[in-house]
Design an enzyme around this catalytic site. Structure first.
Site, PDB file in Angstrom:
ATOM      1  N   GLY A 134       0.800  -1.229   0.000  1.00 55.34           N
ATOM      2  CA  GLY A 134       0.000   0.000   0.000  1.00 55.34           C
ATOM      3  C   GLY A 134       0.824   1.266   0.000  1.00 55.34           C
ATOM      4  O   GLY A 134       0.288   2.360   0.134  1.00 55.34           O
ATOM      5  N   GLY A 158       3.795  -3.773  -3.731  1.00 55.03           N
ATOM      6  CA  GLY A 158       3.396  -4.153  -5.083  1.00 55.03           C
ATOM      7  C   GLY A 158       3.560  -2.963  -5.998  1.00 55.03           C
ATOM      8  O   GLY A 158       4.568  -2.804  -6.708  1.00 55.03           O
ATOM      9  N   ARG A 162      -8.176   1.740 -14.709  1.00 59.60           N
ATOM     10  CA  ARG A 162      -8.208   2.520 -13.463  1.00 59.60           C
ATOM     11  C   ARG A 162      -8.885   3.889 -13.596  1.00 59.60           C
ATOM     12  O   ARG A 162      -9.710   4.249 -12.759  1.00 59.60           O
ATOM     13  CB  ARG A 162      -6.793   2.662 -12.894  1.00 59.60           C
ATOM     14  CG  ARG A 162      -6.182   1.309 -12.474  1.00 59.60           C
ATOM     15  CD  ARG A 162      -4.829   1.465 -11.802  1.00 59.60           C
ATOM     16  NE  ARG A 162      -4.920   2.079 -10.519  1.00 59.60           N
ATOM     17  CZ  ARG A 162      -4.513   3.310 -10.240  1.00 59.60           C
ATOM     18  NH1 ARG A 162      -3.926   4.048 -11.168  1.00 59.60           N
ATOM     19  NH2 ARG A 162      -4.656   3.811  -9.038  1.00 59.60           N
ATOM     20  N   CYS A 175     -15.040   3.039 -27.174  1.00 52.81           N
ATOM     21  CA  CYS A 175     -16.432   3.311 -27.530  1.00 52.81           C
ATOM     22  C   CYS A 175     -17.330   3.462 -26.293  1.00 52.81           C
ATOM     23  O   CYS A 175     -18.461   2.966 -26.285  1.00 52.81           O
ATOM     24  CB  CYS A 175     -16.942   2.176 -28.403  1.00 52.81           C
ATOM     25  SG  CYS A 175     -17.992   2.781 -29.713  1.00 52.81           S
TER      26      CYS A 175
HETATM   27  C1  LIG Z   1      -2.757  -8.712   0.605  1.00 54.27           C
HETATM   28  C2  LIG Z   1      -2.130  -7.697  -0.286  1.00 54.27           C
HETATM   29  N1  LIG Z   1      -0.801  -7.452  -0.167  1.00 54.27           N
HETATM   30  C3  LIG Z   1      -0.182  -6.543  -0.956  1.00 54.27           C
HETATM   31  C4  LIG Z   1      -0.899  -5.830  -1.899  1.00 54.27           C
HETATM   32  C5  LIG Z   1      -0.138  -4.837  -2.736  1.00 54.27           C
HETATM   33  O1  LIG Z   1      -0.573  -3.516  -2.519  1.00 54.27           O
HETATM   34  P1  LIG Z   1       0.197  -2.312  -3.212  1.00 54.27           P
HETATM   35  O2  LIG Z   1       0.348  -2.654  -4.650  1.00 54.27           O
HETATM   36  O3  LIG Z   1      -0.727  -1.123  -2.992  1.00 54.27           O
HETATM   37  O4  LIG Z   1       1.512  -2.151  -2.518  1.00 54.27           O
HETATM   38  C6  LIG Z   1      -2.276  -6.042  -2.056  1.00 54.27           C
HETATM   39  C7  LIG Z   1      -3.054  -5.277  -3.034  1.00 54.27           C
HETATM   40  O5  LIG Z   1      -4.255  -5.190  -3.016  1.00 54.27           O
HETATM   41  C8  LIG Z   1      -2.912  -7.001  -1.222  1.00 54.27           C
HETATM   42  O6  LIG Z   1      -4.226  -7.251  -1.321  1.00 54.27           O
END
Ligand SMILES: Cc1ncc(COP(=O)(O)O)c(C=O)c1O
Length: 236
Positions: free
Chosen positions: A48, A92, A130, A161
């Site tokens: 996150g 991520g 997104r 479209c």
């Molecule tokens: C359990 C879990 N871990 C990690 C992530 C990665 O989050 P981010 O890409 O915001 O770092 C997510 C994304 O939804 C997740 O559900």
């Protein structure tokens, strides 16, 4: 059980939430320790960590997050008499997001005098859902001159479209002509992974580029790919 995990959200720009989550996880672990003698090997605070999509986003350095999370867990574990567990994170977007750009070829243009201008490109909500799904914001540059000063504001519209298929509302761009390539920045996360065959369009290719070298890592889909699972049907 190896440990305890939480994931509190996405695009987080403050330490506070991670500190609260880390402390809560230790509190739960300490409760289980008292009740069952359980000692977690791992506390995992998920991902996150926010990235900069636009100039209004001000991400913290990864070191700041890691430092705050580790310090909180250390302090909380010591206060509650738990052995210090390994600390895991699941970044991520903060790794993949800034590593990827989406390249689009400019097509037609529509100027509505006194209102707004639309610049269409050969992609859109099929390769990046997104903006249409939850009004995510991006910035774009001219790919062959990324430092070129913006001279106009346009809506960058997709080809799928749908009236909602706007990749960027009020994109600030230099003058463009059909055939120019526009790069939308920071699309490495939740772009291709959420891409679809919306309205039966093929998904684009993915190319890795580093130090002047390139490698095709995902092929562009063909129409044959789209109909691969189709079977002829003969009405009885
Ligand atoms: C359990 C879990 N871990 C990690 C992530 C990665 O989050 P981010 O890409 O915001 O770092 C997510 C994304 O939804 C997740 O559900």
């Amino acid at each position: 059980m190896l440990g305890i995990h939480a994931h509190i959200g996405s695009q987080i720009f403050e330490l506070n939430g991670f500190q609260m989550a880390a402390d809560k996880l230790v509190e739960i672990a300490a409760d289980w320790h008292a009740q069952f003698g359980y000692q977690p090997e791992v506390i995992n605070v998920g991902g996150g960590f926010g990235i900069q999509y636009t100039k209004d986003d001000h991400p913290l350095a990864p070191e700041a997050f890691v430092d705050a999370i580790v310090k909180t867990i250390k302090q909380s574990a010591s206060d509650r008499g738990l052995d210090m567990p390994a600390v895991w994170i699941e970044p991520g977007r903060s790794i993949a997001g800034p590593a990827g750009y989406s390249l689009y070829t400019v097509g037609s243009r529509k100027d509505v005098p006194g209102l707004q201008s639309y610049l269409t490109v050969d992609g859109g909500m099929g390769d990046n859902i997104r903006p249409a799904l939850y009004q995510a914001e991006y910035e774009a540059v001219l790919a062959n001159d990324p430092a070129a000063k913006p001279t106009e504001t346009v809506h960058l519209a997709g080809k799928y479209c749908e009236s909602g298929d706007i990749l960027i509302d009020n994109a600030k761009l230099p003058a463009t002509k059909p055939g120019d390539v526009v790069a939308i920045l920071d699309t490495g996360a939740y772009g291709y992974s959420m891409a679809s065959n919306y309205n039966r369009n093929p998904r684009p290719a993915v190319v890795f580029v580093e130090n002047g070298e390139s490698a095709l890592v995902v092929e562009r889909e063909s129409y044959a790919d789209l109909t691969r699972l189709d079977r002829p049907y003969q009405a009885k």
